[in-house]
Motif scaffolding. Structure first.
Motif, PDB file in Angstrom:
ATOM      1  N   ILE A 150       0.838  -1.201   0.000  1.00 50.93           N
ATOM      2  CA  ILE A 150       0.000   0.000   0.000  1.00 50.93           C
ATOM      3  C   ILE A 150       0.871   1.248   0.000  1.00 50.93           C
ATOM      4  CG2 ILE A 150      -1.679   1.297   1.373  1.00 50.93           C
ATOM      5  CD1 ILE A 150      -2.720  -1.496   2.315  1.00 50.93           C
ATOM      6  N   THR A 151       1.895   1.255   0.847  1.00 56.69           N
ATOM      7  CA  THR A 151       2.806   2.400   0.902  1.00 56.69           C
ATOM      8  C   THR A 151       3.582   2.538  -0.402  1.00 56.69           C
ATOM      9  OG1 THR A 151       3.014   2.024   3.276  1.00 56.69           O
ATOM     10  CG2 THR A 151       4.633   3.466   2.262  1.00 56.69           C
ATOM     11  N   SER A 152       3.975   1.422  -0.985  1.00 54.31           N
ATOM     12  CA  SER A 152       4.700   1.466  -2.263  1.00 54.31           C
ATOM     13  C   SER A 152       3.835   2.055  -3.364  1.00 54.31           C
ATOM     14  CB  SER A 152       5.150   0.064  -2.664  1.00 54.31           C
ATOM     15  OG  SER A 152       6.032  -0.455  -1.727  1.00 54.31           O
ATOM     16  N   GLY A 153       2.565   1.683  -3.396  1.00 54.52           N
ATOM     17  CA  GLY A 153       1.660   2.239  -4.402  1.00 54.52           C
ATOM     18  C   GLY A 153       1.484   3.733  -4.232  1.00 54.52           C
ATOM     19  N   ALA A 154       1.352   4.184  -2.988  1.00 56.19           N
ATOM     20  CA  ALA A 154       1.196   5.614  -2.739  1.00 56.19           C
ATOM     21  C   ALA A 154       2.467   6.381  -3.108  1.00 56.19           C
ATOM     22  CB  ALA A 154       0.840   5.847  -1.274  1.00 56.19           C
ATOM     23  N   LEU A 155       3.618   5.882  -2.706  1.00 55.39           N
ATOM     24  CA  LEU A 155       4.878   6.574  -3.027  1.00 55.39           C
ATOM     25  C   LEU A 155       5.171   6.548  -4.526  1.00 55.39           C
ATOM     26  CD1 LEU A 155       7.158   5.459  -0.059  1.00 55.39           C
ATOM     27  CD2 LEU A 155       6.246   7.736  -0.519  1.00 55.39           C
ATOM     28  N   THR A 156       4.850   5.445  -5.181  1.00 60.18           N
ATOM     29  CA  THR A 156       5.062   5.372  -6.627  1.00 60.18           C
ATOM     30  C   THR A 156       4.203   6.397  -7.349  1.00 60.18           C
ATOM     31  OG1 THR A 156       5.617   3.040  -6.502  1.00 60.18           O
ATOM     32  CG2 THR A 156       4.948   3.865  -8.647  1.00 60.18           C
ATOM     33  N   GLY A 157       2.937   6.503  -6.968  1.00 63.52           N
ATOM     34  CA  GLY A 157       2.060   7.504  -7.570  1.00 63.52           C
ATOM     35  C   GLY A 157       2.568   8.913  -7.341  1.00 63.52           C
ATOM     36  N   ALA A 158       3.057   9.178  -6.136  1.00 65.69           N
ATOM     37  CA  ALA A 158       3.566  10.518  -5.826  1.00 65.69           C
ATOM     38  C   ALA A 158       4.837  10.821  -6.609  1.00 65.69           C
ATOM     39  CB  ALA A 158       3.821  10.644  -4.332  1.00 65.69           C
ATOM     40  N   ILE A 159       5.753   9.873  -6.680  1.00 65.11           N
ATOM     41  CA  ILE A 159       7.028  10.107  -7.370  1.00 65.11           C
ATOM     42  C   ILE A 159       6.813  10.301  -8.866  1.00 65.11           C
ATOM     43  CG2 ILE A 159       9.204   9.008  -8.016  1.00 65.11           C
ATOM     44  CD1 ILE A 159       9.245   7.808  -5.171  1.00 65.11           C
ATOM     45  N   LEU A 160       5.918   9.523  -9.455  1.00 63.76           N
ATOM     46  CA  LEU A 160       5.707   9.635 -10.902  1.00 63.76           C
ATOM     47  C   LEU A 160       4.995  10.930 -11.296  1.00 63.76           C
ATOM     48  CD1 LEU A 160       4.841   5.981 -11.918  1.00 63.76           C
ATOM     49  CD2 LEU A 160       6.968   7.233 -12.302  1.00 63.76           C
ATOM     50  N   SER A 161       4.331  11.574 -10.369  1.00 65.09           N
ATOM     51  CA  SER A 161       3.646  12.825 -10.704  1.00 65.09           C
ATOM     52  C   SER A 161       4.317  14.042 -10.077  1.00 65.09           C
ATOM     53  CB  SER A 161       2.187  12.745 -10.264  1.00 65.09           C
ATOM     54  OG  SER A 161       2.111  12.635  -8.867  1.00 65.09           O
ATOM     55  N   VAL A 162       5.578  13.930  -9.706  1.00 65.42           N
ATOM     56  CA  VAL A 162       6.269  15.018  -9.018  1.00 65.42           C
ATOM     57  C   VAL A 162       6.410  16.262  -9.903  1.00 65.42           C
ATOM     58  CG1 VAL A 162       8.658  14.357  -9.578  1.00 65.42           C
ATOM     59  CG2 VAL A 162       8.156  15.465  -7.407  1.00 65.42           C
ATOM     60  N   ARG A 163       6.488  16.094 -11.209  1.00 70.08           N
ATOM     61  CA  ARG A 163       6.650  17.243 -12.104  1.00 70.08           C
ATOM     62  C   ARG A 163       5.385  18.066 -12.253  1.00 70.08           C
ATOM     63  NH1 ARG A 163       9.513  15.045 -17.416  1.00 70.08           N
ATOM     64  NH2 ARG A 163       8.422  16.879 -18.153  1.00 70.08           N
ATOM     65  N   SER A 164       4.258  17.529 -11.831  1.00 73.03           N
ATOM     66  CA  SER A 164       2.983  18.229 -11.981  1.00 73.03           C
ATOM     67  C   SER A 164       2.626  19.082 -10.772  1.00 73.03           C
ATOM     68  CB  SER A 164       1.864  17.224 -12.226  1.00 73.03           C
ATOM     69  OG  SER A 164       2.119  16.502 -13.400  1.00 73.03           O
ATOM     70  N   GLY A 165       3.403  19.051  -9.724  1.00 73.31           N
ATOM     71  CA  GLY A 165       3.136  19.875  -8.553  1.00 73.31           C
ATOM     72  C   GLY A 165       2.652  19.059  -7.372  1.00 73.31           C
ATOM     73  N   THR A 166       2.559  19.744  -6.223  1.00 72.79           N
ATOM     74  CA  THR A 166       2.217  19.047  -4.985  1.00 72.79           C
ATOM     75  C   THR A 166       0.776  18.550  -4.972  1.00 72.79           C
ATOM     76  OG1 THR A 166       1.717  21.153  -3.941  1.00 72.79           O
ATOM     77  CG2 THR A 166       3.928  20.266  -3.616  1.00 72.79           C
ATOM     78  N   GLY A 167      -0.136  19.292  -5.568  1.00 68.50           N
ATOM     79  CA  GLY A 167      -1.528  18.851  -5.606  1.00 68.50           C
ATOM     80  C   GLY A 167      -1.679  17.550  -6.364  1.00 68.50           C
ATOM     81  N   ALA A 168      -1.016  17.463  -7.498  1.00 68.07           N
ATOM     82  CA  ALA A 168      -1.070  16.229  -8.292  1.00 68.07           C
ATOM     83  C   ALA A 168      -0.351  15.092  -7.569  1.00 68.07           C
ATOM     84  CB  ALA A 168      -0.450  16.447  -9.662  1.00 68.07           C
ATOM     85  N   MET A 169       0.724  15.420  -6.848  1.00 65.57           N
ATOM     86  CA  MET A 169       1.437  14.386  -6.095  1.00 65.57           C
ATOM     87  C   MET A 169       0.548  13.783  -5.008  1.00 65.57           C
ATOM     88  SD  MET A 169       5.279  15.836  -5.522  1.00 65.57           S
ATOM     89  CE  MET A 169       5.670  14.566  -4.356  1.00 65.57           C
ATOM     90  N   VAL A 170      -0.140  14.652  -4.282  1.00 69.47           N
ATOM     91  CA  VAL A 170      -1.016  14.167  -3.211  1.00 69.47           C
ATOM     92  C   VAL A 170      -2.161  13.340  -3.794  1.00 69.47           C
ATOM     93  CG1 VAL A 170      -2.633  14.896  -1.418  1.00 69.47           C
ATOM     94  CG2 VAL A 170      -0.411  16.009  -1.619  1.00 69.47           C
TER      95      VAL A 170
END
Length: 172
Positions: A93-113
């Motif tokens: 579960i944590t890996s899925g959340a961190l993977t989603g956040a890392i892959l969208s880091v270029r789109s900003g914090t809102g997209a990361m969250v």
């Protein structure tokens, strides 16, 4: 029959990355082949050519995107197993959340969250369904819950009829 075990962590990353690429390439081939067929000019030959061109151009990209996701997910999962010293659903579960956040880091914090929440929720649902299926499958093999079927007692007197064909003594 052998029990299924996973590879150790460095090789697990490579295995998951290759499996994700294969899944993305096959799924991307189907998706982009149909999309290329639909978006091509009219005529069966043109539609077929449009399908193959779209498939050749875009299916490897989709496979690569899946491979990046699978490799990053597996690397984070292996890191969490190493740090926490146990394998449980929380790692996935944590890996899925961190993977989603890392892959969208270029789109900003809102997209990361948002991506982290979506990744965590999706993996939580997948892990939850896996736990439910395992629990259900384990109940089938629990000897304490098996019903014991006993033979019905033998009748003391012959039956006087009924049954499917009525009274059998009537036709003798």
């Amino acid at each position: 029959m052998e029990e299924y075990t996973r590879d150790p962590c460095p090789w697990r990353i490579v295995d998951d990355c290759g499996g994700a690429f294969s899944m993305g390439a096959i799924g991307g081939s189907l998706f982009h082949g149909i999309k290329g067929f639909r978006n091509a000019p009219s005529g069966n030959y043109r539609r077929l050519i449009g399908s193959f061109v779209s498939l050749k151009e875009k299916a490897p990209i989709t496979g690569g995107n899946f491979a990046v996701w699978g490799g990053l997910f597996s690397a984070i999962d292996c890191s969490l197993v190493y740090v926490r010293k146990k394998e449980d659903p929380w790692n996935s579960i944590t890996s899925g959340a961190l993977t989603g956040a890392i892959l969208s880091v270029r789109s900003g914090t809102g997209a990361m969250v948002a991506s982290a929440v979506i990744g965590g929720v999706l993996l939580a649902m997948i892990e939850g369904m896996g736990i439910l299926f395992n629990k259900y499958a384990a109940e089938q093999f629990d000897p304490a819950k098996r019903m014991v079927f006993e033979e019905p007692p033998a009748p003391s007197a012959p039956s006087q009829g009924g049954g499917i064909f009525g009274n059998s003594q009537q036709y003798q």
